[in-house]
Design an enzyme around this catalytic site. Structure first.
Site, PDB file in Angstrom:
ATOM      1  N   ASP A 109       0.819  -1.216   0.000  1.00 12.09           N
ATOM      2  CA  ASP A 109       0.000   0.000   0.000  1.00 12.09           C
ATOM      3  C   ASP A 109       0.850   1.262   0.000  1.00 12.09           C
ATOM      4  OD1 ASP A 109       0.952  -0.685   2.570  1.00 12.09           O
ATOM      5  OD2 ASP A 109      -0.597   0.522   3.530  1.00 12.09           O
TER       6      ASP A 109
ATOM      7  N   THR B 283       6.021   7.147  -1.768  1.00 20.33           N
ATOM      8  CA  THR B 283       6.863   6.127  -1.129  1.00 20.33           C
ATOM      9  C   THR B 283       7.369   5.125  -2.162  1.00 20.33           C
ATOM     10  OG1 THR B 283       5.714   6.392   0.961  1.00 20.33           O
ATOM     11  CG2 THR B 283       6.938   4.354   0.679  1.00 20.33           C
TER      12      THR B 283
ATOM     13  N   LYS C 206      -6.673  -0.096   6.478  1.00 18.25           N
ATOM     14  CA  LYS C 206      -5.515   0.186   7.329  1.00 18.25           C
ATOM     15  C   LYS C 206      -5.318   1.686   7.492  1.00 18.25           C
ATOM     16  CE  LYS C 206      -1.135   0.780   6.558  1.00 18.25           C
ATOM     17  NZ  LYS C 206       0.274   0.668   6.142  1.00 18.25           N
TER      18      LYS C 206
ATOM     19  N   GLU D 171      -2.846   0.794  13.136  1.00 18.20           N
ATOM     20  CA  GLU D 171      -1.382   0.715  13.113  1.00 18.20           C
ATOM     21  C   GLU D 171      -0.734   1.936  13.761  1.00 18.20           C
ATOM     22  OE1 GLU D 171       0.426   0.740   9.209  1.00 18.20           O
ATOM     23  OE2 GLU D 171       2.360   0.102   9.992  1.00 18.20           O
TER      24      GLU D 171
ATOM     25  N   LYS E 273      -1.967  -3.700  14.052  1.00 17.75           N
ATOM     26  CA  LYS E 273      -0.681  -3.808  13.344  1.00 17.75           C
ATOM     27  C   LYS E 273       0.331  -3.067  14.200  1.00 17.75           C
ATOM     28  CE  LYS E 273       1.671  -3.036   8.964  1.00 17.75           C
ATOM     29  NZ  LYS E 273       1.542  -3.242   7.519  1.00 17.75           N
TER      30      LYS E 273
ATOM     31  N   SER F  30       7.390  -4.359   9.352  1.00 16.14           N
ATOM     32  CA  SER F  30       8.828  -4.648   9.409  1.00 16.14           C
ATOM     33  C   SER F  30       9.654  -3.393   9.668  1.00 16.14           C
ATOM     34  CB  SER F  30       9.301  -5.389   8.153  1.00 16.14           C
ATOM     35  OG  SER F  30       9.065  -4.663   6.983  1.00 16.14           O
TER      36      SER F  30
ATOM     37  N   SER G  60       2.523  -8.417   8.715  1.00 13.16           N
ATOM     38  CA  SER G  60       1.911  -7.586   7.674  1.00 13.16           C
ATOM     39  C   SER G  60       3.051  -6.750   7.105  1.00 13.16           C
ATOM     40  CB  SER G  60       0.812  -6.696   8.267  1.00 13.16           C
ATOM     41  OG  SER G  60       0.336  -5.786   7.296  1.00 13.16           O
TER      42      SER G  60
END
Ligand code: 13P
Length: 335
Positions: free
Chosen positions: A24, A29, A136, A177, A219, A261, A289
């Site tokens: 996503d 990014t 999310k 998250e 998350k 991560s 995730s």
């Protein structure tokens, strides 16, 4: 959609040995990720790259769902099927990133709050019509000598709770998250304290906003040493601190926790997840995730596609899924 429906989607997202692939990245990014491998950031390249990932053979053996960016949810594969259809055909649950990014928080120099609540109800309705099953929203908490402030933590958790309540109203499972960033030279204990304060605030806010925990997923970032800390905690210390922090703050009713991560190497991210699961059983499944730790090896190979590496890129992403799926069971034997 009833709470039972949300609950069964949430449970499917963290089914034993399965996790999520996060693809996503916003257009800005992914520009950075493409630039690093010499790929021009065009809509067609983004589409082709994500089609390559989503059509990797056997991906769904260890991948329950994928988080898409708005643009990707609207795109189609080369064979004409929408990417959502491709996912449904493969048994991968479609998810969608719905926040509008982290922006400077007025009054709190150096800190950010995630925006995107304005008009969110209508956007969520559209995403549901397009086939999304979960959403999310990412908040970022930065650790420095003077941050985070309680204002920043509370503003972000309040927004996460408002987003989560809107998702459940629309029939989407909210993935919440709150990412405590790895940047900085702080040690493991500081990361623990900030993560604990953030998760306490988050679950307080979710309670205040009547979010049904049975139909939500956390998350989380792991409790790690800052990237610039001279003394790096080892895998077992990270696993121990992360599990302890989660047990102190996350209600057992939650169907599952998945990790980001956050800039860890592929191997480290897998080793941490594996070590945490070896400490189990825990009140909730602990899975992944990952964005970068799922994709970075495959992206390099795909970028070399001219040399015929498409199949190798797909095999690599499936291998990362398998390794992380094993780590979600505490059964990863190392690579
Ligand atoms: P990373 O695993 O690369 O941190 O990305 C996961 C994600 O979705 C961050 O919002």
């Amino acid at each position: 959609m009833s709470i039972e429906d949300l609950e069964s989607i949430a449970q499917a997202m963290v089914a034993p040995g399965k996790g999520i692939i996060a693809i996503d990245e916003s257009t800005t990014t992914i520009a950075k990720r493409f630039k690093a491998v010499g790929i021009e950031n065009t809509e067609e390249h983004r589409r082709a790259y994500r089609e390559m990932l989503l059509t990797s053979p056997k991906l769904s053996e260890h991948i329950s769902g994928a988080i898409l960016y708005d643009e990707t949810l609207r795109q189609s594969a080369a064979d004409g099927r929408s990417l959502v259809q491709v996912m449904n055909d493969a048994g991968i649950i479609p998810g969608i990133k719905v926040d509008k990014g982290a922006h400077p928080l007025a009054g709190c120099p150096g800190e950010k709050v995630t925006e995107g609540l304005d008009g969110l109800r209508a956007r969520l309705d559209e995403y549901v019509r397009m086939g999304a099953k979960f959403a999310k929203w990412r908040a970022v908490i930065a650790i420095t000598e003077t941050t985070p402030s309680s204002t920043c933590i509370e503003a972000n958790c309040h927004a996460l709770a408002r987003y989560a309540a809107l998702c459940q109203e629309a029939g989407l499972v909210p993935m919440v998250e709150p990412e405590v960033l790895m940047d900085g030279d702080h040690d493991l204990d500081v990361c623990y304290e900030v993560t604990e304060a953030t998760l306490r605030s988050l679950f307080g806010a979710l309670y205040e906003h009547n979010v049904m925990l049975e139909g939500a997923i956390l998350k989380a970032s792991m409790v790690v040493s800052g990237a610039g800390c001279p003394e790096q905690a080892d895998v077992d210390d990270v696993a121990d601190a992360t599990v302890r922090c989660l047990k102190a703050t996350v209600p057992a009713l939650l169907p599952g926790i998945v990790f980001l991560s956050g800039g860890q190497s592929d191997e480290r991210a897998t080793a941490h997840l594996n070590a945490m699961n070896r400490l189990g059983p825990h009140p909730w499944p602990l899975s992944f995730s990952y964005g970068r730790a799922m994709q970075q090896a495959a992206l390099k190979l795909w970028a070399d596609d001219m040399k015929g590496n498409y199949a190798a890129a797909q095999a690599t992403v499936a291998e990362r899924a398998r390794d992380n799926g094993r780590a979600a069971l505490g059964q990863w034997e190392g690579s």
